[in-house]
Design a protein around this motif. Structure first.
Motif, PDB file in Angstrom:
ATOM      1  N   GLU A  95      -5.223   1.350  -7.842  1.00 19.76           N
ATOM      2  CA  GLU A  95      -5.400   1.608  -6.413  1.00 19.76           C
ATOM      3  C   GLU A  95      -5.954   3.008  -6.172  1.00 19.76           C
ATOM      4  O   GLU A  95      -6.819   3.213  -5.310  1.00 19.76           O
ATOM      5  CB  GLU A  95      -4.074   1.452  -5.683  1.00 19.76           C
ATOM      6  N   LEU A  96      -5.466   3.970  -6.912  1.00 19.60           N
ATOM      7  CA  LEU A  96      -5.884   5.362  -6.704  1.00 19.60           C
ATOM      8  C   LEU A  96      -7.301   5.621  -7.199  1.00 19.60           C
ATOM      9  O   LEU A  96      -8.064   6.356  -6.559  1.00 19.60           O
ATOM     10  CB  LEU A  96      -4.923   6.305  -7.431  1.00 19.60           C
ATOM     11  N   GLY A 144      -1.454   9.825  -1.300  1.00 18.73           N
ATOM     12  CA  GLY A 144      -2.498  10.401  -0.462  1.00 18.73           C
ATOM     13  C   GLY A 144      -3.640   9.490  -0.096  1.00 18.73           C
ATOM     14  O   GLY A 144      -4.565   9.904   0.613  1.00 18.73           O
ATOM     15  N   CYS A 145      -3.616   8.225  -0.526  1.00 21.78           N
ATOM     16  CA  CYS A 145      -4.699   7.306  -0.181  1.00 21.78           C
ATOM     17  C   CYS A 145      -4.686   6.994   1.314  1.00 21.78           C
ATOM     18  O   CYS A 145      -3.627   6.871   1.935  1.00 21.78           O
ATOM     19  CB  CYS A 145      -4.560   5.992  -0.947  1.00 21.78           C
ATOM     20  N   PHE A 175      -4.674  -2.223   3.211  1.00 21.30           N
ATOM     21  CA  PHE A 175      -4.802  -1.867   1.803  1.00 21.30           C
ATOM     22  C   PHE A 175      -5.118  -0.383   1.687  1.00 21.30           C
ATOM     23  O   PHE A 175      -5.580   0.259   2.641  1.00 21.30           O
ATOM     24  CB  PHE A 175      -5.881  -2.701   1.108  1.00 21.30           C
ATOM     25  N   ALA A 176      -4.859   0.164   0.497  1.00 18.90           N
ATOM     26  CA  ALA A 176      -5.120   1.578   0.238  1.00 18.90           C
ATOM     27  C   ALA A 176      -6.530   1.748  -0.318  1.00 18.90           C
ATOM     28  O   ALA A 176      -6.964   1.003  -1.198  1.00 18.90           O
ATOM     29  CB  ALA A 176      -4.095   2.119  -0.745  1.00 18.90           C
ATOM     30  N   TYR A 227       0.801  -1.218   0.000  1.00 17.23           N
ATOM     31  CA  TYR A 227       0.000   0.000   0.000  1.00 17.23           C
ATOM     32  C   TYR A 227       0.836   1.270   0.000  1.00 17.23           C
ATOM     33  O   TYR A 227       0.313   2.371  -0.179  1.00 17.23           O
ATOM     34  CB  TYR A 227      -0.939   0.030   1.219  1.00 17.23           C
ATOM     35  N   TYR A 228       2.150   1.149   0.189  1.00 14.11           N
ATOM     36  CA  TYR A 228       2.950   2.334   0.466  1.00 14.11           C
ATOM     37  C   TYR A 228       2.957   3.336  -0.693  1.00 14.11           C
ATOM     38  O   TYR A 228       2.972   4.547  -0.472  1.00 14.11           O
ATOM     39  CB  TYR A 228       4.383   1.946   0.842  1.00 14.11           C
ATOM     40  N   GLU A 229       2.922   2.835  -1.949  1.00 17.36           N
ATOM     41  CA  GLU A 229       2.943   3.773  -3.070  1.00 17.36           C
ATOM     42  C   GLU A 229       1.646   4.570  -3.147  1.00 17.36           C
ATOM     43  O   GLU A 229       1.669   5.801  -3.306  1.00 17.36           O
ATOM     44  CB  GLU A 229       3.190   3.017  -4.375  1.00 17.36           C
TER      45      GLU A 229
END
Length: 385
Positions: A188-189, A107-108, A119-120, A100-102
């Motif tokens: 993810e975003l 900003g997630c 999770f993001a 999830y770090y990226e």
């Protein structure tokens, strides 16, 4: 100090196996076990105090201590063709912010569901999907990455005095020098469903987002490589981008490959062969990745026709694969043995560059006996005629 098992002979045989593998003269298919940090944190047998992923992820000293415990556990309990026991060269620990770090860096919000990995949460809705562009490219050490740097520095400080079973910790790992892939992070975003719709209904936005992510990732990876004392430009390109499994061959070539090429050219010379991790069934893209990005090592997921893949890609390409992770987690020893035999029997006649493993990443709660069954099957059925 407690009495240690003697792994000397196992390690001697393992070193010889891998030396022979790289020369192409090995007599058995080697095996690796994909047991990651989540296996240790979410497993009551290894985490009897029930430390949550939230606590683990928000206390650098707790993460460091559990990383030390995980490193010891893996080397003394997880079977496979890896060095076991106390490592001769020193222990390794990792700064671990999962996958999830990226997205968190952009900003997630990070969600920590009970009993699951963090999770993001997608942050770009239809009403704000262009908000990142107005903010400019993020600082490689800003936002969530400032936390990552804090943890990295703390780990580096604690390594100076910490030992495990009398041996020093000599290697500190962190994934910030590589990427889970611009298309996967875009999913993810934005949410995978919305991003795929964007490709058709708002291609200008899609390409603007992919351009933004690709450039910011390149800058972050270079900055972190420099900070960690690594070359900013490598000889081979290695990465992951699991979500390309959602795309057809034609869509991958048109909508993602140009960004992968851009990253490869910015971060490597590509003079040496690289590797890629792709969960799920992304095998239709492997030939393109081989030919366009000089990728010659593939870490596969499920479902995969290993024999057909080996035949398509040729004798120089390394394929890692094996029984699906769910079977290893919940199947009987007999089922694991039978599936392992099926895969090995299919692959051995057509490949000498196959590495047997789970497909992909052994889940928490998997009994050790089942991982042992996987290794035993490789020992029994992995020998070449």
């Amino acid at each position: 100090m407690k009495q240690l098992p003697d792994f000397k002979e196992h390690n001697r045989q393992t070193r010889q196996l891998w030396e022979d593998f790289h020369k192409g003269v090995h007599q058995r298919v080697p095996m690796i076990a994909g047991v990651s940090d989540r296996y240790y944190v979410l497993n009551p047998a290894t985490n009897p105090k029930g430390v949550s992923f939230y606590d683990y992820s928000n206390d650098p000293d707790l993460m460091f201590d559990m990383q030390c415990a995980f490193s010891e556990y893996a080397r003394f309990h997880i079977p496979g063709d890896h060095e076991m026991g106390v490592p001769e060269a020193g222990w390794t620990v990792n700064v671990d912010f999962q996958n999830y770090y990226e997205a968190a860096w952009y900003g997630c919000q990070v969600c920590y569901p009970e009993g699951e990995v963090p999770f993001a949460v997608p942050m770009l809705g239809d009403d704000n999907k262009e908000q990142l562009f107005a903010q400019g490219l993020p600082d490689p050490f800003g936002g969530f990455m400032s936390k990552a740097k804090e943890y990295y520095d703390r780990f580096r400080e604690r390594m100076k005095t910490r030992t495990i079973l009398g041996q020093r910790i000599t290697e500190l790992g962190a994934w910030f020098t590589t990427t889970d892939g611009p298309f996967t992070v875009a999913c993810e975003l934005r949410g995978a469903d919305k991003l795929c719709v964007d490709i058709y209904e708002d291609p200008d936005f899609y390409h603007q987002l992919m351009d933004y992510l690709t450039e910011s990732m390149i800058q972050r990876m270079k900055a972190w490589r420099k900070y960690m004392g690594q070359p900013e430009i490598t000889k081979a390109f290695g990465f992951a981008d699991d979500s390309i499994m959602l795309l057809s061959r034609e869509m991958y070539r048109e909508y993602v490959l140009p960004y992968h090429k851009r990253m490869a050219q910015a971060l490597s010379t590509m003079e040496e062969r690289g590797g890629v991790h792709l969960c799920g069934d992304a095998t239709r893209h492997f030939k393109t990745l081989r030919d366009e990005l000089n990728i010659y090592s593939f870490d596969t997921g499920f479902p995969v026709d290993h024999r057909a893949l080996c035949q398509e890609l040729g004798p120089e390409v390394v394929i890692q694969g094996g029984p699906r992770a769910q079977l290893i987690q919940m199947g009987s020893r007999e089922e694991i043995r039978a599936e392992s035999k099926r895969i090995l029997d299919e692959v051995k006649p057509v490949s000498r560059t196959f590495i047997f493993r789970d497909g992909n990443d052994i889940p928490p709660y998997t009994p050790l006996e089942n991982i042992q069954a996987l290794y035993d099957a490789c020992l029994e059925f992995g020998r070449y005629e």
